[in-house]
Design a protein around this motif. Structure first.
Motif, PDB file in Angstrom:
ATOM      1  N   ALA A  43       0.831  -1.212   0.000  1.00  0.00           N
ATOM      2  CA  ALA A  43       0.000   0.000   0.000  1.00  0.00           C
ATOM      3  C   ALA A  43       0.865   1.261   0.000  1.00  0.00           C
ATOM      4  O   ALA A  43       0.628   2.193  -0.787  1.00  0.00           O
ATOM      5  CB  ALA A  43      -0.929  -0.014   1.215  1.00  0.00           C
ATOM      6  N   PHE A  44       1.884   1.296   0.872  1.00  0.00           N
ATOM      7  CA  PHE A  44       2.757   2.461   0.913  1.00  0.00           C
ATOM      8  C   PHE A  44       3.572   2.590  -0.360  1.00  0.00           C
ATOM      9  O   PHE A  44       3.866   3.700  -0.812  1.00  0.00           O
ATOM     10  CB  PHE A  44       3.686   2.389   2.128  1.00  0.00           C
ATOM     11  N   GLY A  45       3.952   1.469  -0.958  1.00  0.00           N
ATOM     12  CA  GLY A  45       4.708   1.524  -2.207  1.00  0.00           C
ATOM     13  C   GLY A  45       3.903   2.129  -3.341  1.00  0.00           C
ATOM     14  O   GLY A  45       4.401   2.980  -4.095  1.00  0.00           O
ATOM     15  N   VAL A  46       2.637   1.696  -3.446  1.00  0.00           N
ATOM     16  CA  VAL A  46       1.778   2.252  -4.501  1.00  0.00           C
ATOM     17  C   VAL A  46       1.528   3.734  -4.256  1.00  0.00           C
ATOM     18  O   VAL A  46       1.588   4.557  -5.185  1.00  0.00           O
ATOM     19  CB  VAL A  46       0.451   1.470  -4.551  1.00  0.00           C
ATOM     20  N   LEU A  47       1.257   4.103  -2.993  1.00  0.00           N
ATOM     21  CA  LEU A  47       1.017   5.509  -2.675  1.00  0.00           C
ATOM     22  C   LEU A  47       2.244   6.360  -2.963  1.00  0.00           C
ATOM     23  O   LEU A  47       2.145   7.453  -3.548  1.00  0.00           O
ATOM     24  CB  LEU A  47       0.617   5.639  -1.210  1.00  0.00           C
ATOM     25  N   ALA A  48       3.421   5.875  -2.566  1.00  0.00           N
ATOM     26  CA  ALA A  48       4.649   6.623  -2.820  1.00  0.00           C
ATOM     27  C   ALA A  48       4.919   6.759  -4.319  1.00  0.00           C
ATOM     28  O   ALA A  48       5.380   7.812  -4.784  1.00  0.00           O
ATOM     29  CB  ALA A  48       5.830   5.937  -2.129  1.00  0.00           C
ATOM     30  N   SER A  49       4.613   5.714  -5.076  1.00  0.00           N
ATOM     31  CA  SER A  49       4.816   5.778  -6.527  1.00  0.00           C
ATOM     32  C   SER A  49       3.906   6.819  -7.164  1.00  0.00           C
ATOM     33  O   SER A  49       4.339   7.608  -8.017  1.00  0.00           O
ATOM     34  CB  SER A  49       4.564   4.403  -7.148  1.00  0.00           C
ATOM     35  N   LEU A  50       2.633   6.841  -6.755  1.00  0.00           N
ATOM     36  CA  LEU A  50       1.701   7.823  -7.305  1.00  0.00           C
ATOM     37  C   LEU A  50       2.113   9.245  -6.943  1.00  0.00           C
ATOM     38  O   LEU A  50       2.104  10.147  -7.795  1.00  0.00           O
ATOM     39  CB  LEU A  50       0.289   7.528  -6.800  1.00  0.00           C
ATOM     40  N   LEU A  51       2.467   9.455  -5.680  1.00  0.00           N
ATOM     41  CA  LEU A  51       2.886  10.794  -5.259  1.00  0.00           C
ATOM     42  C   LEU A  51       4.157  11.219  -5.972  1.00  0.00           C
ATOM     43  O   LEU A  51       4.304  12.380  -6.377  1.00  0.00           O
ATOM     44  CB  LEU A  51       3.088  10.822  -3.744  1.00  0.00           C
ATOM     45  N   GLY A  52       5.090  10.286  -6.129  1.00  0.00           N
ATOM     46  CA  GLY A  52       6.330  10.611  -6.842  1.00  0.00           C
ATOM     47  C   GLY A  52       6.069  10.979  -8.288  1.00  0.00           C
ATOM     48  O   GLY A  52       6.645  11.943  -8.809  1.00  0.00           O
ATOM     49  N   TRP A  53       5.186  10.212  -8.958  1.00  0.00           N
ATOM     50  CA  TRP A  53       4.867  10.516 -10.357  1.00  0.00           C
ATOM     51  C   TRP A  53       4.205  11.888 -10.481  1.00  0.00           C
ATOM     52  O   TRP A  53       4.521  12.662 -11.392  1.00  0.00           O
ATOM     53  CB  TRP A  53       3.942   9.443 -10.910  1.00  0.00           C
ATOM     54  N   VAL A  54       3.273  12.194  -9.569  1.00  0.00           N
ATOM     55  CA  VAL A  54       2.583  13.484  -9.615  1.00  0.00           C
ATOM     56  C   VAL A  54       3.567  14.626  -9.388  1.00  0.00           C
ATOM     57  O   VAL A  54       3.535  15.652 -10.089  1.00  0.00           O
ATOM     58  CB  VAL A  54       1.455  13.509  -8.569  1.00  0.00           C
TER      59      VAL A  54
END
Length: 305
Positions: A43-54
């Motif tokens: 869950a944290f990995g997906v969230l961090a990936s989305l925030l990083g991409w944004v």
């Protein structure tokens, strides 16, 4: 003659039965812990990936132009485009939601927790409806607002219509959170107030409510944070996807940040993608700021009973 004192005895770890129980439980506990930690890491990995991409996509647009300039449909002017109309529309809507929803929610919680008689059928029906409405999808509220508020009442696709619908959406959350905060106030405070000759309303207004303010404020701010990110009801209510002016009244046309982000993402140009990413960061900043205020209020004024 003194009576013997009985002391609790612990099971002997060296006993055959205890060792067998430990051998059986430890692998299961370890597997459960590993599974929970894996889910949390994913869950944290997906969230961090989305925030990083944004952040990477919208980094070039994170400046004052984002909230001081209007959106544009001209490709040649996308470098200077912003989301001012959507930001101002969001502020209008959330301000009206707070004015409409919070007084009704808090007063409803006071009635249900302090005055309502649960043996009466209409009070039980009211509580059942509040609990059920908390789980209704947001799109249903949008359809309800379209059919009744916008068309039957004749308010149209305006700022006040959006505010009323979003108020209905988050009202159950405010009521439930306020009831829990009021319920957490010890009964001894009420009894002490009654013992000093205070009336029911004096006890509620001067003793119970001040003690419940941290919980009420936290729940209210979190409810507003949910409302600020809703897009589905506003799409049904005819929120304008592209306007270049700010709302100037309750009957004005409007747009909001979630609607503006949806419009930018739907376009194929890379400049719109960057602008949408910048608007997402702006919306996340507002939501995180509101949640931080809720945490501060809770920690600052929370009382340990």
């Amino acid at each position: 003659m003194s009576t013997p004192t009985l002391t609790p005895t612990r099971p002997d770890p060296s006993a055959p039965g205890a060792a067998l129980t430990q051998r059986r439980s430890r692998p299961g506990e370890l597997a459960f812990r590993v599974a929970m930690q894996s889910c949390l890491a994913v869950a944290f990995g997906v969230l961090a990936s989305l925030l990083g991409w944004v952040l990477i996509k919208g980094w070039n647009r994170l400046d004052s132009r984002l909230w001081t300039e209007m959106p544009t449909g001209l490709t040649s002017r996308l470098d200077t485009a912003g989301v001012q109309s959507a930001l101002v529309g969001t502020v209008w809507i959330i301000s009206l939601v707070a004015v409409i929803c919070l007084p009704i929610g808090v007063l409803s919680a006071i009635y249900l927790e302090e005055y309502a008689n649960n043996t009466r059928w209409y009070n039980r029906l009211l509580e059942l409806n509040i609990q059920n409405l908390a789980g209704v999808p947001s799109i249903i509220f949008g359809i309800l607002g379209l059919g009744i508020i916008a068309r039957t009442l004749g308010l149209g696709f305006t700022v006040i219509t959006a505010a009323i619908v979003l108020s209905l959406l988050v009202l159950p959350v405010v009521i439930i959170a306020s009831r829990e905060a009021i319920r957490a106030v010890p009964q001894s405070i009420r009894q002490a107030s009654y013992a000093l000759g205070a009336t029911k309303w004096q006890t509620v207004s001067r003793q119970v409510l001040p003690s419940a303010v941290p919980g009420i404020a936290t729940g209210s701010i979190l409810a507003l944070s949910r409302a600020i990110g809703e897009a589905a009801p506003l799409l049904v209510l005819g929120a304008v996807t592209f306007i270049t002016f700010n709302p100037d009244g309750l009957d004005s046309a409007y747009t909001a940040l979630p609607i503006q982000i949806f419009t930018f993402i739907a376009r194929s140009q890379s400049e719109y993608t960057e602008l949408a990413a910048g608007a997402i960061v702006l919306l996340l900043t507002i939501v995180l700021a509101m949640n931080s205020i809720a945490i501060f209020v809770r920690n600052r004024f929370e009382k340990r009973w």
